[in-house]
Each structure stands twice: as structure tokens, then as C-alpha cells.
Motif scaffolding. Structure first.
Motif, PDB file in Angstrom:
ATOM      1  N   GLU A  13     -15.156  -2.469   5.312  1.00  0.00           N
ATOM      2  CA  GLU A  13     -15.725  -3.583   4.539  1.00  0.00           C
ATOM      3  C   GLU A  13     -15.705  -4.878   5.353  1.00  0.00           C
ATOM      4  O   GLU A  13     -16.662  -5.657   5.330  1.00  0.00           O
ATOM      5  CB  GLU A  13     -14.942  -3.748   3.236  1.00  0.00           C
TER       6      GLU A  13
ATOM      7  N   PHE B 288     -19.170   1.830   5.527  1.00  0.00           N
ATOM      8  CA  PHE B 288     -19.392   1.039   4.315  1.00  0.00           C
ATOM      9  C   PHE B 288     -20.810   0.492   4.413  1.00  0.00           C
ATOM     10  O   PHE B 288     -21.122  -0.247   5.336  1.00  0.00           O
ATOM     11  CB  PHE B 288     -18.372  -0.105   4.254  1.00  0.00           C
TER      12      PHE B 288
ATOM     13  N   GLU C   7     -23.670  -0.829  -3.074  1.00  0.00           N
ATOM     14  CA  GLU C   7     -22.762  -0.462  -1.981  1.00  0.00           C
ATOM     15  C   GLU C   7     -22.523   1.045  -2.001  1.00  0.00           C
ATOM     16  O   GLU C   7     -22.373   1.648  -3.063  1.00  0.00           O
ATOM     17  CB  GLU C   7     -21.419  -1.186  -2.130  1.00  0.00           C
TER      18      GLU C   7
ATOM     19  N   ASP D  31     -23.834  -1.642   2.718  1.00  0.00           N
ATOM     20  CA  ASP D  31     -24.154  -2.653   1.706  1.00  0.00           C
ATOM     21  C   ASP D  31     -25.623  -3.035   1.863  1.00  0.00           C
ATOM     22  O   ASP D  31     -26.042  -3.503   2.924  1.00  0.00           O
ATOM     23  CB  ASP D  31     -23.257  -3.871   1.895  1.00  0.00           C
TER      24      ASP D  31
END
Length: 185
Positions: free
Chosen positions: A175, A66, A112, A68
Motif C-alpha cells: 500500500e 496492491f 482497490e 488501486d
């Protein structure tokens, strides 16, 4: 007469080819993010379901990173939304440079991204995340005289570390790892 029929046939063939091209373009646009040209969230959901089914069937690992973007809001505020778009496009190209051909990169939402890493255990996925961090550090976004650092927080999850293997659980673990990485900074 023969030339007339050939002319008619060429017209019909042209229409058929145009329809095929239009259909392929529609399929592409339905599964791709228009800004980055990466696979979109809809494609992620379908692919993740398929990959998790493969993991359950064959027992091979699947990792998910993930990604970001850090400071994306500041880039937009300081340099404008056009530069923010270039930032996201640059980020997409960087991820494609670092990943294997079998890996899949998706734009998840806003700033993201998700990288699916088939047949990759958590150690290998962590190595990929670190390699991406280094690559981003060494490849800032360059627009004229402007050099904008590209940074991201990356969390990794692996199916081999889940009690129950589901697409949602894998996303949640990765996440959460992003949030933990930010808390450590």
C-alpha cells in the motif's frame, strides 16, 4: 410398488441435490464479491494468513500487489455508477488475464484490488505489475462508441524484504508503494 418406491427415492435424491447446490452457492457467495466475482476481503484475510504461514514454514517467497484504480471517481461522476460497475468488472477480468493460475486476485475495497503472487520474488512481482499496466493501457473499457482508459497505481511487497513477516506488514508495504508511485507521477 417398485415404481412408487423409485418415485419416492427420486424425490428424496432431488431434495438432497438441491441442498448440496444451495450449500455450494452459499459458500461461493460468502467468499466472492458479487459485482466482480473475484474473491472478497474475507477470503483474502484467510488466504493471506495461510500463505504467510506457508512462507514461514518453507521459506518460499510471497509477493502481494496492491492495485488501486486511478480516475475511478471521475468515471463514476462522468458516466454514472453503472459504467463504474462495468469499469470494475473490466478491471477484474484484466487482472485475471494477466496473472498465473496459481496467483489469486481479490477485491479488497471499493476500487482497490489485491493480487497474491505465491512463490514470486519482488522482481517477478514487479514484472507482473508492469505487465498489468501495459495490458490495461492496451485494453480500455469499450461500451458502444465509448472507450474509457483503464489505469491503476500498483504497489508491490514481498515477504523476503520484510523484517517481520506478517499479513498486515505485507499489505502495508504494498500500500505504501502505491502512495510512492503516485507521488512520483
Amino acid at each position: 410398488m417398485d415404481s412408487y418406491f423409485l418415485y419416492q427415492l427420486s424425490g428424496k435424491a432431488s431434495l438432497c441435490l438441491s441442498a448440496v447446490v444451495a450449500r455450494e452457492r452459499a459458500d461461493f457467495l460468502a467468499t466472492r464479491d458479487p459485482l466482480t466475482k473475484l474473491r472478497n476481503r474475507r477470503e483474502l484475510e484467510e488466504t493471506l494468513d495461510r500463505e504467510v504461514s506457508r512462507v514461514i514454514r518453507h521459506g518460499s517467497p510471497l509477493s502481494l500487489a496492491f492495485v488501486d484504480c486511478d480516475d475511478f471517481k471521475q468515471v463514476n461522476d462522468r458516466h454514472g455508477h453503472d459504467m463504474g460497475d462495468k469499469y470494475l468488472q473490466h478491471m477484474a477480468r484484466c487482472m485475471e488475464e494477466v496473472t498465473r493460475k496459481t496467483d489469486m486476485v481479490f477485491r479488497y475495497a471499493g476500487d482497490e484490488f489485491i493480487i497474491l503472487l505465491p512463490d514470486q520474488d519482488s522482481k517477478g512481482a514487479q514484472f507482473t505489475a508492469e505487465r498489468l499496466q501495459t495490458y490495461l493501457y492496451n485494453h480500455p473499457l469499450v461500451c458502444g462508441d465509448l472507450h474509457i482508459p483503464v489505469k491503476a497505481s500498483i504497489g508491490v511487497g514481498c515477504t523476503s524484504e520484510l523484517a517481520q513477516v506478517t499479513p498486515r506488514a505485507l499489505l502495508k508495504v504494498a500500500e505504501l508503494e502505491v502512495e510512492l508511485a503516485r507521488a512520483r507521477e
